[in-house]
Design a protein around this motif. Structure first.
Motif, PDB file in Angstrom:
ATOM      1  N   PRO A  91      39.627  30.746  36.229  1.00 10.55           N
ATOM      2  CA  PRO A  91      40.607  29.905  36.502  1.00 10.55           C
ATOM      3  C   PRO A  91      41.300  29.228  34.979  1.00 10.55           C
ATOM      4  N   PRO A 125      45.450  27.973  46.192  1.00 10.01           N
ATOM      5  CA  PRO A 125      43.976  28.029  46.050  1.00 10.01           C
ATOM      6  C   PRO A 125      43.288  27.050  47.003  1.00 10.01           C
ATOM      7  N   THR A 126      43.639  25.876  47.437  1.00  8.91           N
ATOM      8  CA  THR A 126      42.887  25.013  47.881  1.00  8.91           C
ATOM      9  C   THR A 126      42.724  25.468  49.268  1.00  8.91           C
ATOM     10  N   THR A 129      40.307  28.641  49.378  1.00 11.18           N
ATOM     11  CA  THR A 129      39.076  28.574  49.159  1.00 11.18           C
ATOM     12  C   THR A 129      38.278  27.873  50.210  1.00 11.18           C
ATOM     13  N   VAL A 145      39.340  33.841  44.718  1.00 13.17           N
ATOM     14  CA  VAL A 145      39.860  32.621  45.103  1.00 13.17           C
ATOM     15  C   VAL A 145      39.809  31.676  43.978  1.00 13.17           C
ATOM     16  N   SER A 146      38.719  31.822  43.095  1.00 16.03           N
ATOM     17  CA  SER A 146      38.373  30.970  41.791  1.00 16.03           C
ATOM     18  C   SER A 146      39.679  31.038  40.879  1.00 16.03           C
ATOM     19  N   LEU A 148      42.619  31.999  41.545  1.00 18.40           N
ATOM     20  CA  LEU A 148      43.930  31.238  41.865  1.00 18.40           C
ATOM     21  C   LEU A 148      43.809  29.847  41.708  1.00 18.40           C
ATOM     22  N   ALA A 149      42.813  29.225  41.483  1.00 18.70           N
ATOM     23  CA  ALA A 149      42.909  27.678  40.845  1.00 18.70           C
ATOM     24  C   ALA A 149      43.571  27.509  39.674  1.00 18.70           C
TER      25      ALA A 149
END
Length: 461
Positions: A91, A125-126, A129, A145-146, A148-149
Motif C-alpha cells: 500500500p 479497499p475498505t 478487505t 487487497v492490501s 488497494l489501500a
C-alpha cells in the motif's frame, strides 16, 4: 477596494474549457491583502477544514495494514515477519504511485470535485478487505487487497495541491503544515482504534476496524460536496508538471522529502512489527505492540504544523537542515539501543525520529512554494508582470508538491524494504538503522550546499 467571492455553479463557458460542474471560484487573489482579509480568509479556512478531514480518513485507510497485520497471528494465517512487512510495503508503494495522477486531478476536475471522488474511492479497499479478511484466505488475496489501500495515500497529494492554491505565500507553511498534520493524524488514530479492538473484541475481530471507517468515508465525500470549492486558478497542472520536472530544485526537494515524509510513513507502517521482532519477549502479543505503535505517529503528526510555522519564521531550509542533523543523532540512538537491547532507549530514539520527521515534513513543504516565489520575484524585478508571476509560481509549486509527495512516499517503501531485508539477514534492524543514519547525513549536506551555503541566492528559502 475589496472584492467578494462567489462560488458559481454554471456549466462550462468558452473561457473555461472542459470545466466540470460544481462550486467554482473564478476570482481568487490570496496575495492581495485587502482581498484576503475581506473574503479570502474565510473561504480558505472552510476548504482547509474539510480538506484536513478527508485527508485524515485517507491516511487512516492508507495505513490500515500497519494495524491489520497485528490481527494475523502466524499459526493461524501462516504469514512470517517478512511476509507481513510486504503487506505493509505494497500500500505504501501504490500510495506513492497514485500521487502524481491525484495531483493532476485537482487541475482537471477541481479541488472540491476531486475530493468527493477520492474520498468515495476509499470505500473500495475498505469493503474489499472486510469481505476477504478471515482465516484460510490466500496470501495472494491479502496482497491484492492490501495494495488497494494505497489509494488513501493519493489523497495527500491532491489535498496539499488544492490547499496550496488557497493561501498566500506568507501563510503557506502554516496552512500546509496544518493540512498535512491533520491528515497524518489518520495514522495514529487507526492504530489507536486497532488497539481498542484488540483490547476489547480480540485479535479475531479485525472487521470491526473496517466497519468503523465506512460511515466516515461517506461523510468525507458528502461533506466535500456541501462545503468545499473549486478554484479556476488551479489549472494548467500538466504543463506545470512538465516545466518543474526540468528544474533541479524539483528533484532536490523530492530527495529531501524522502528523508522527512518517507521516514514518517515508513516508520509508521513498520513500528509495530519492528517492536515485535526486535524485542520479542516484551511484545509477545499483538496487544502489547499495539499499546505503543500509535505514540510516534501521533506526536509526529501533531508537531508537523509547528515545523511549518517555524519555517515561516526562520526559513524552511534552516529548519530542515537542523532537523536532519537531529534525525541522524536519533537514528544513532536507536542503533545503540538495538545493539544493547535497551527497550527504553530504543523507544526514546524511535519516538524522537517520528517527532523530528514531523517537523521536517512541515519545513520541507514550506520550502517548495518559497522556491518558486523567489523565482517569481526575480521575474518581477526583471520587468515581469506581478500577477502573472504569482500565478506561475502557484502552478509550479502545486506541481512540485505532487512530485515531491510521490517520490517522498516511495521513501516509506524503502524503509519497509530495508527493515524486511535486515530482519531476514540478521534478525535485527541494525543494518536498516545504519542505512538511515547515512541517508540523513547526505540530506544534511545537500540542504547546506544547495540552500544555506553563504552567497547562495536561495538562502532565504
Amino acid at each position: 477596494m475589496a472584492s467578494s467571492v462567489t462560488a458559481t455553479t454554471a456549466p462550462p463557458t468558452p473561457h473555461q474549457p472542459g470545466r466540470l460542474g460544481g462550486r467554482w471560484i473564478d476570482d481568487w487573489r490570496p496575495e492581495d491583502p485587502a482581498f484576503w482579509e475581506s473574503t479570502g480568509k474565510g473561504v480558505a479556512r472552510r476548504n482547509l477544514f474539510f480538506s484536513v478531514f478527508s485527508e485524515h480518513i485517507g491516511f487512516s485507510i492508507w495505513s490500515l495494514w500497519s494495524v491489520l497485520v497485528l490481527f494475523l497471528p502466524e499459526p493461524v494465517f501462516g504469514i512470517d515477519p517478512a511476509g507481513k512487512f510486504l503487506l505493509t510495503t505494497l500500500p505504501t508503494a501504490l500510495g506513492a504511485f497514485v500521487r502524481l495522477p491525484y495531483t493532476f486531478a485537482v487541475a482537471k476536475f477541481g479541488g472540491r470535485n476531486w475530493t468527493i471522488i477520492s474520498a468515495a474511492l476509499l470505500l473500495v479497499p475498505t469493503v474489499a478487505t472486510a469481505i476477504v479478511l478471515e482465516p484460510g484466505v490466500s496470501y495472494s488475496t491479502l496482497l491484492f487487497v492490501s495494495c488497494l489501500a494505497g489509494v488513501g495515500g493519493g489523497n495527500f497529494a491532491s489535498s496539499m495541491t488544492n490547499i496550496n492554491a488557497f493561501y498566500p505565500t506568507r501563510l503557506k507553511g502554516w496552512a500546509l503544515g496544518l493540512n498535512a498534520g491533520g491528515g497524518n493524524l489518520g495514522v495514529p488514530v487507526v492504530q489507536l482504534l486497532g488497539l481498542l479492538v484488540l483490547a476489547t473484541a480480540g485479535a479475531d475481530s479485525p472487521r470491526i476496524v473496517l466497519f468503523v471507517y465506512i460511515p466516515f468515508i461517506v461523510l468525507a465525500a458528502v461533506g466535500a460536496a456541501l462545503v468545499m470549492d473549486n478554484l479556476t486558478s488551479a489549472r494548467n497542472q500538466p504543463r506545470a508538471m512538465r516545466e518543474v520536472a526540468r528544474q533541479p530544485h524539483t528533484w532536490i526537494m523530492a530527495f529531501l522529502y524522502i528523508g522527512t515524509f518517507g521516514s514518517f510513513i515508513g516508520f509508521g507502517f513498520a513500528f509495530g512489527q519492528v517492536l515485535q521482532n526486535q524485542f520479542t519477549s516484551d511484545f509477545a502479543t499483538p496487544l502489547a505492540a499495539a499499546q505503543l505503535t500509535w505514540l510516534g505517529p501521533l506526536l509526529g503528526s501533531l508537531i508537523r504544523p509547528l515545523g511549518g510555522s517555524l519555517a515561516d519564521r526562520f526559513g524552511g531550509a534552516r529548519i530542515t537542515f537542523w532537523t536532519f542533523i537531529a534525525m541522524a543523532a536519533g537514528a544513532t540512538v536507536v542503533l545503540v539501543a538495538s545493539t544493547q537491547q535497551s527497550l527504553p532507549l530504543f523507544l526514546v530514539g524511535f519516538v524522537s525520529l517520528f517527532v523530528l520527521s514531523g517537523i521536517g515534513n512541515g519545513s520541507t513543504y514550506k520550502m517548495i512554494p518559497a522556491i518558486f516565489r523567489a523565482k517569481a520575484m526575480d521575474d518581477v524585478a526583471a520587468g515581469g508582470d506581478t500577477v502573472a508571476a504569482d500565478r506561475l509560481a502557484l502552478r509550479r509549486s502545486g506541481a512540485l508538491i505532487g512530485i515531491a509527495g510521490a517520490v517522498g512516499a516511495f521513501g516509506g517503501v524503502l524503509v519497509n524494504l530495508a527493515f524486511r531485508q535486515s530482519f531476514l539477514e540478521t534478525k535485527t534492524g541494525d543494518s536498516a538503522y545504519l542505512a538511515f543514519i547515512a541517508f540523513y547525513v547526505v540530506c544534511v549536506l545537500v540542504t547546506w550546499v544547495v540552500y544555506l551555503r553563504p552567497g547562495n541566492r536561495m538562502a532565504g528559502v
